[in-house]
Structures are given as C-alpha cells and as structure tokens.
Design an enzyme around this catalytic site. Sequence first.
Site, mmCIF file in Angstrom:
data_model
loop_
_atom_site.group_PDB
_atom_site.id
_atom_site.type_symbol
_atom_site.label_atom_id
_atom_site.label_comp_id
_atom_site.label_asym_id
_atom_site.label_seq_id
_atom_site.Cartn_x
_atom_site.Cartn_y
_atom_site.Cartn_z
ATOM 1 C CD GLU B 53 39.254 38.916 41.033
ATOM 2 O OE1 GLU B 53 38.625 37.816 40.955
ATOM 3 O OE2 GLU B 53 38.853 39.930 40.879
ATOM 4 C CG ASP B 64 34.248 47.828 37.520
ATOM 5 O OD1 ASP B 64 34.525 47.194 38.377
ATOM 6 O OD2 ASP B 64 34.948 47.512 36.508
#
Lengths: 399, 265
Positions: B53, B64
Amino acid sequence: MTDIRIATPGRFGPYGGRYVPETLMGALEELARVYEDATRDPRFWAELDALLKDYVGRPTPVTETPRLGAEVGSGVVVLLKREDLNHTGAHKINNTLGQVLLARRMGKRRIIAETGAGQHGVATATVCARFALECVVYMGEADMRRQRLNVYRMELMGAKVVPVTSGTKTLKDATNEALRDWVTNVTTTHYIIGSVVGPDPFPRLVRDFQSVIGREARAQVLERYGRLPRTVVACVGGGSNAMGIFTAFLADSTVELVGVEAAGEGLASGHHAASLARGRPGVFHGSLSYLLQNADGQVQPAHSVSAGLDYPGVGPEHAYLKDSGRVLYEAVTDRQALDAFAALSRLEGILPALESAHAVAWVMARRGHWHADDVVLINLSGRGDKDVAMVAELTGAAL
Amino acid sequence: MSEHPIAARWRTLRAAGRRRAALIPYLTAGHPDPATSLAALQLVQAAGADFVEVGVPFSDPLADGPTIQRSTQAALDAGMTVPRVLELIGHAALGIPVVIMTYVNPVLAYGLERFVADAHAAGAAGLVLTDFPAGADPALEQLVLASPLALIRLIAPTTTPERLTRAVRGASGFLYLISRLGVTGARDRVPPDLAEHVARVRAASPLPLAVGFGISTPAQASATAQLADGVVVGSALVDALGSGGLPAAERLIKDLAAAVRGNGT
C-alpha cells in the site's frame, strides 16, 4: 427512480455529504435518526426552549445604534442582534444545548468538542457541567496562547482542555484531533461540532439550533419597524451565526444577505481565511465545500486576527448559497475588524467579539450605500471581552 | 479479459497449497525522503511483501495516528505531490500489486478520472480512500468502479449489517477490515473480538479479507494471519524506516513475512 435523498444524504446542491472514515458512519446515521425523532417530538423543543429562556437568557434583544447609524448614513437604522448577551457571551450555546439534549437521548455520557477562539469550547463545557457529562475540548496550542482566559473558564467548569500541537495548531487541527478522538471512542462519545461544518447531519442540525437567532430577529424588526431589514450581515468562519440569522430571511427576496469572511492581511497577501472568496470546492472535515487548498489538494493554513474565523473551510450550505447568488459573500481585513472593534466600543459602549467586528466593519465600509429609513441588521454573534488583551497587545496599549 | 493483478496474486497465494496469509505493508510515498521511499518500495517486495500500500500524503489525515501524520507531513515538506507519487510508483516498477491509499481531496484536486487512468498507467492496481465510505458519493464511486483500479472497501467494527451489505457490493480486490476503533498506529494487542468481526465479514462476501490498524509485531501478525487472508502493517514499518532506515525496515518485513507464513516467531 433512485431516491436522491438516500443516495446523497444531507446535500446542499452538490455540497455537503458524509466523507468520513467508515468507523463513523454508524454514529452519523444514529445521530440523523435521533435528530429526526427529536424534531417531531414537541417535548424536545419545549425542553430546549425552556433552557434557552431560563438558562441562556433568550430572547436576546435587538439594539438600535444611533451613533454608529449616523456614521453609516443619514437616517439609516443600524441594529445589532445581541447574541453577545447570551449566557457564555456568544451564540454558540444555542447549538451546544440542542446537541447535549440529543447526546442524552443517545445515552452518550462523554462529550468532545473542538474550539478556535474558545467560545464553542466554553459553551460546550457549560452545558456539560449543567448535565453532568464528561467534557474534553481540543484546542490548538496557538489558540490556547491567544485565548488563555477561555481555557481557564473551561477548566473552571470541569472540562479537560487538550492542547493540539499538530499542523497549524489552530481550529483546523483541533477539529482533526476531535475527529480522531471520535473515531476511537464513538460508541460512548458524542462530538458536539461547533459550526455548520462537518459531515451530515451536522451542518443542518447546527443550522436548525442556531436559526432561533433569525426567527427572533425577523419578528423583532417587523414588530418594531413594520418592515423587513434592507440588509442582514453576519461574519462567516465556519458560518454558524450567519446560517442562524440568514435562515429566517432566505425566502424574503427583498432582504439582501451578506456574509463577511476574514480577509486577514488582505486577499492578495495569501494570509486570510476567505474560503468562499478565494477557495475552490474540496472535501475537508467530512463535507464538500469551498476550501483553501493548493493545486495538489493540500489544505492551506488560514489566517485571521480572530481565532474563531481562522479556518480554511466553510459550511456547505454557504457554498450552495454563494453559487445560487442568494447570499453575497464579502471579506474585510484584520485592520478593518480592529477599527470596527474600537469604533463600536467608543460609539455604542458595546465591545464586539473580533469575529463579529468583521460584520460591523463591512457595514462601516459601505457607508453611503443605504437610504434613510433602511434597516441594516448585524448579527453581533459574541462579546469582545475575550479579545481585549490581544487587541491591547496588537495596538501597543499597556495593560 | 485478463485477470486483474490483485485477483491473480490471491490465486497464486492460495495455489501455494497450504494456507498462507498475505503480507501487505504500508509506506507513505516520499517518506522519509523521495529516494529512500523508492528504495523502500523495492525492498519490501524483495523481503517478502505480497502487496504494497502506497500512501499519498494529505495535509489533514484525520484517520491517522501520530506516526503516519508525521510521515505524511515529512513527505509534503520534501515536496511530494500526487504527480510525484505516481512517478515514484512508475519508477519502482514492482512485480507485486500496488494499492494506493489516501484521502478524497488530493484525488479530487488532481481529477478523479485522470487520477485512476494515470495511477493505472503508473502500475497501480487498487485504490483505498479513507474518507470515502460506501454510498458517500455515488457519482465518484461509479468512476472508480468503471476504472481498471480495484475499489478496496474499508469495513469497521461499527459497520452495521445494512452498511456491510452495501459496502461489499461493488468492492473488489479484497476487503480491508479495520481491526479496532481508532486511528492508525501501533498497539499492544490484537483485539479479542477480531475473530467475531472476521466471521461477520466473511459471511457477507467471498472476497479475500485483509486486516489492519494496530498490527505492529510479528506475534500480532501471526495471530491475525490465523484469522485473515492478509495482514496490513503500516505505522510500525513507517516508524522502523524513519528511525532505523532501510536496514530496520528490511528486518521488520522479513520477520513479518515469516510470521504470516506460519514459520516465524
């Protein structure tokens, strides 16, 4: 035929929507459902209205400003909708009270919020104290320095204020942190967002809770003057006080609606917070709206002397109202806002919040634009006590 | 029509005979600097990754944790842009499928139609958009579905049964199950209710299932590999690369690869 309302929930034209991590979708659906139930429940509104009356002090008055009016034009009636007189000193509590009642319906005992200038944080801490709920407020480190008094007020009411040190250390980053908290604690926590921003249903829900401002003001002006205002003016950061006063007048086609953004050091300087004037549509904090961003889609830091307007995004309904032409969006600089702050204090004995001073500044800059007997209604969204120390510092006064 | 590279990879993994989970590392493009980032992509492939990824940095990564936040900020400071990420993927010329992971706005600013075409031309095979849940924007969704990129859907522990049904419709490549509530970042333990979530998603879709968020050690990867078809490791790798450079990243990938294949620690 596809049901467009299901396909695109909470849209204002193309704007709005729910661009959030999957983890939050369940909570947003629950909030929308609970809100819908509440809006159909007369007991909900009866409880909210009673609190607005006895706890907040509504209805707030509309004040005529003869000396400011004389500066703006001979015979022009300039009115202030006095949201500064609400408990906690700003319009923010209209929304936090409504949302705390929804949190209670959802059985959520922990409340989080973001704050810029601290007004929304204070309004959230206040209702959490009143309803005995745990309260955590995220605030940019830079804003905590600018608004120390509000930090202390929140702490006095039992809230925990968490400094945010990422990014620009202002409202945008405080909102990021609040959303991260929500993703982590979503099953126990309600996020009381402070403006008409964020994913659906927040923009419509916050607008509805704030629309009491315009409903009152429209009735007050009609009753006293027998006619509608020529112009209604409000400052726009995220845009909650503006949606609050505009909503009641949207259908009155003779009423000019003006939203005033922060031009900071000037629109040409690049240091401003004028998302509608200088941004382009983008996805930020869960919705599609105008956004200050670079060519690569990275969000650009905003700048305003007013911490409450220092935000690179804006509510999606404002984006729609801009495109439709129903609302005129303008911008005034830090300098103009500081001058208006001083002028309203000197002329009328009213210290406006620096945010609200932007709306006053736009009216002052338009002197000569109105005719005698025109009514100009300004939403004075908050009081300026919180800004006094910073204004003194900026203008070189010793305290 | 030829087989999609992601489907082909899963078929190869399953043809290996014994049950074997895929290792899916995440790297932020351009972190800690563009040259090291390119070397890291090639290194994870050589050290045993089955997919990779690649994160396109965004200024406001609200899903995040601190590690990925810092890495995306460093990448932006180093001048990373969407075109440069695509260039990086092109230069890496990996043999394993590349999945691009990012937020909606950088893709919108580039132009979604142009993005999916250029990403495919650069060699990417799939796309994960963190803030693009199923049904959020049907028009944009259609553009991705019509493209050669697999639309990889995130499923959360809070995803309701109604949403799960909707999310797996139109999903391709694999499903990405978020192991726990919260943002990305290393955690001490694999959540106790993971098996239950995995079973729930498996009942809704035949697609391979990768699990991510909070998996950082070979022991956690091994435990997750017992349940899932793929294990995503992000923050721990980004941390290793940031603090120990390429050698630390390589060690971690080798240990994780051994762990997901059942012959590691």
